[in-house]
Structures are given as C-alpha cells and as structure tokens.
Write a protein that holds these residues in place. Structure first.
Motif: not given
Length: 410
Positions: A140-159
C-alpha cells in the motif's frame, strides 16, 4: 536408510525432517521447546512467492540517511548492535551492489518460485488448509510517485521471473477491500503469495504430521552436539541420542553452536516485533505499509502488526518504537482498536551477507550439515530448501544446490 538428527524445530527444521522422512530416513527432531515457538511463531505469516529478489541493503544516500537519522521506521539500530555486526554489514553492503544482487537474485528466484507448491502437499497432509488463504498480499502506497516507481519495478519482476501482480488505483482497491478507511495512492497486489492465520500453528501441524509418520520429537539441548563413535550425539531430556548425520537448523542460534567446531559465520541479526489489535473490519489481504515499514494481517489472535528490522545486540531490551509508530500510522487506513493483552513477542531473522541460505555439507566435518540463514524467508522457504538438503544428503547435486552449499561461501 540413515539415522539423522535435525537440530531446531522451526519451519526450516520441521520441513527438513519431513523431507528426509519422505526419503525413508529415520529422523529425530530436537529442540529446547515445542515446534514453531521461536522466530517461526511471530512472523507476518506470508508465504512470499513474490519475493523473487532478496532484500538488499539500500545503497542510495537518501535512504541510508533516513535509516541512520531515525526518520525511517523500516530500520532502527543501536551503536553497539551495528558495531558488533559491522563486518557482516559491510559485506552485506558490498553484496547488495546492483550486479552482484542480480546474480544472487537469479538463484534466489528459483527458490521462491517453488515456495507455494512445496508447502501445498504438507498443508494438505497436515490437515492445515483452514490456516491458509490463497488471496495474495498487497503493498500500500500513500505517495503516487513511489507507487508509480514500484509498479514499474513490479512489471520488471513479471518479465524477469514470471511473478504475477495487479497494480490498482487506491480508489479501485478500496471498493474491493472495504476495511480501508480512505483511498491510498495505489496498491500492488501480488496474487501468487499465500497467507497464514497462525504461523506457529502451521509449523506445529507439520511437526504433528512428522510424528504421525514415525518421526521422533525430542526435547533437548542443541548446544550439547558432539562427535561420537558412529557420527553425532546430542543430549535430550530422556537420554543422549546418537545418529549418523546431524543437521544444524537453528536459525540465528546456528553460528553460536558452530563456533565450537571452528566455523566463523558472519550474520546480520534483524530483530522484529509484533502485536495483536482488535479491529471490527480486518483487511481482505495482508497489507505491507510501504511508507511505515510494517505489515498488517488478520490472525487468529487479532490484527497482527509486524515490524521491520532492528539492528541491535542479541540481549538488548525490547524497544517498541517501530510497532508503536506503525500502529499509529496505519490508523489512517484501518480501524485499529485496543491491543490484545499478551506477552510481548520478538524474534530474530538470521540474515547472511550474501542473502542466500546456507544449505549443504559442513566444509570440514563429515556428515554435519548446515541449513540456516534464510533471513526474512524461513517461513516461506523451509519446505523448498529442506527438499534440496534431503536430496544432497542422498548424494544428489544440482546447480541450485551447489549455489547454496557452504563449501565455497565460508
């Protein structure tokens, strides 16, 4: 068939005993207390299939300064604790360099990819399905920038590793989980992870399964381990017990025992705490509060809030700053009531500088085996590395087992 002593009845030790037993060995499981009563008892209860990459030590100056200055709730520390662990922490820092961390992760991801499938037959055989939820976990994220960065990282882990997830807006996820009091900036839902409503009870269920299949559960003192005419001997309450092989699966206590045999094993000791709280609306899934370094999930005893890491000496008094801060911070997202009256629990995660567990033969002693150093993931990886060690004892070797073996790492 061999006679084997397993020292330590946490998730790692119990899983090892079951794996050896399934291969036809006669196994005695020895601990000073009941199975699952130490570190395995108090963790966040998540079988983390998503944790394809181990937790490295942050290397950017901003994050390090937030830890050193005490602004971060992820990590607290004491000067004495950091001083005692300084060589191991320095090695951990070096091993966390991007290229080296990527190499380690390629090995680590092979373990976490098997975690739920290796737990599954044990859960079924132990009749422990009522303890397990297969709905994943959320960050869970309260900060949008942190969420966007980690969402991109999660996509890398999927790949890179095939780890599945959903990245959702806070508004969308709040409709899914009405326990949330307001919309977070966003959440990442790791769909393949499992959660357990009573981690100590799951370990105890596995231990009962081991006993029902003819294994011996013995109360004894692992520190009494010594050479004997036919292998290894340890003292139990009833008598001395001898076996051909001995496995050290004592988590954070393993280096202390092995020092008597001439092994100097660097370890980072990460203490954690938990508390249970009343709540009228528990969250649908365990929540990792990414801003405040705590995990909240519903347990049989109530809403368990579990903390990050405290780098302190083994005998340091309890310091509940992380738990108190985390509970206060989470109150903006979850309705958290009175704390459950219970003894204060703390446990220590046994982390090795290269972030991989030691699994395999002792370098200088015949028929002595190491199985510890799982860091944050002993509860997750016990059955997986237990199966690898059992295969190694039977003479089977793979690239994965070679990567975890102590011979080239100590």
């Amino acid at each position: 068939m061999a006679e084997i002593l397993v020292l330590g009845a946490g998730m790692v030790g119990v899983s090892t005993a079951l794996a050896l037993q399934a291969r036809g060995h006669a196994v005695s499981l020895v601990d000073r207390s009941a199975p699952g009563r130490e570190t395995s008892f108090g963790n966040a209860g998540i079988i983390q299939a998503e944790a394809a990459e181990p937790y490295g030590l942050p290397r950017d100056l901003g994050t390090l300064w937030s830890m050193v200055s005490g602004r971060s709730n992820d990590v607290t520390w004491s000067l004495r604790g950091v001083t005692q662990m300084a060589p191991a922490l320095w090695s951990y820092f070096r091993q966390s360099a991007p290229r080296r961390h990527a190499e380690i992760s390629r090995t680590y991801a092979q373990l976490t990819a098997r975690a739920t499938q290796d737990h599954a037959p044990l859960v079924e055989a132990a009749g422990a399905g009522n303890l397990i939820a297969r709905q994943g976990m959320v960050q869970l994220y309260r900060d949008r920038a942190a969420f966007d960065a980690d969402a991109a990282e999660a996509e890398r882990l999927r790949r890179d590793y095939g780890v599945r997830h959903r990245a959702l807006s806070g508004e969308d996820y709040r409709r899914e989980d009405p326990a949330l009091l307001r919309d977070p900036a966003g959440i990442i839902h790791w769909t393949d992870s499992w959660s357990c409503s009573a981690p100590g009870c799951l370990v105890h269920s596995y231990a009962k399964l081991f006993a029902s299949r003819g294994g011996r559960l013995l109360e004894g003192d692992a520190a009494s381990l010594r050479h004997s005419a036919h292998g290894w001997t340890v003292n139990t309450v009833a008598q001395a017990v001898e076996a051909e092989h001995a496995i050290v699966a004592l988590g954070p206590w393993s280096p202390t025992l092995l020092r008597r045999f001439g092994y100097r094993i660097p370890m980072i000791y990460k203490r954690g705490y938990h508390g249970h709280f009343e709540t009228p609306r528990p969250p649908l899934r365990p929540i990792v509060d990414m801003d405040n370094g705590v995990v909240a999930g519903q347990m049989r005893a109530g809403l368990r809030i579990a903390t990050g890491a405290a780098l302190v000496t083994r005998k340091a008094p309890a310091d509940l700053r992380q738990l108190d801060r985390g509970r206060a911070a989470l109150s903006d997202m979850l309705e958290i009531g009175a704390r459950v009256d219970e003894p204060q629990w703390s446990g220590t995660r046994p982390c090795l500088p290269d972030m991989l567990p030691l699994v395999g033969a002792a370098p200088r002693h015949q028929r002595l085996w190491f199985h510890f150093g799982h860091g944050h993931q002993g509860f997750t990886l016990g059955p997986t590395t237990g199966a690898l060690l059992a295969a190694a004892i039977d003479g089977e070797e793979t690239a994965l087992s070679r990567a975890l073996a102590p011979a080239h790492r100590l």
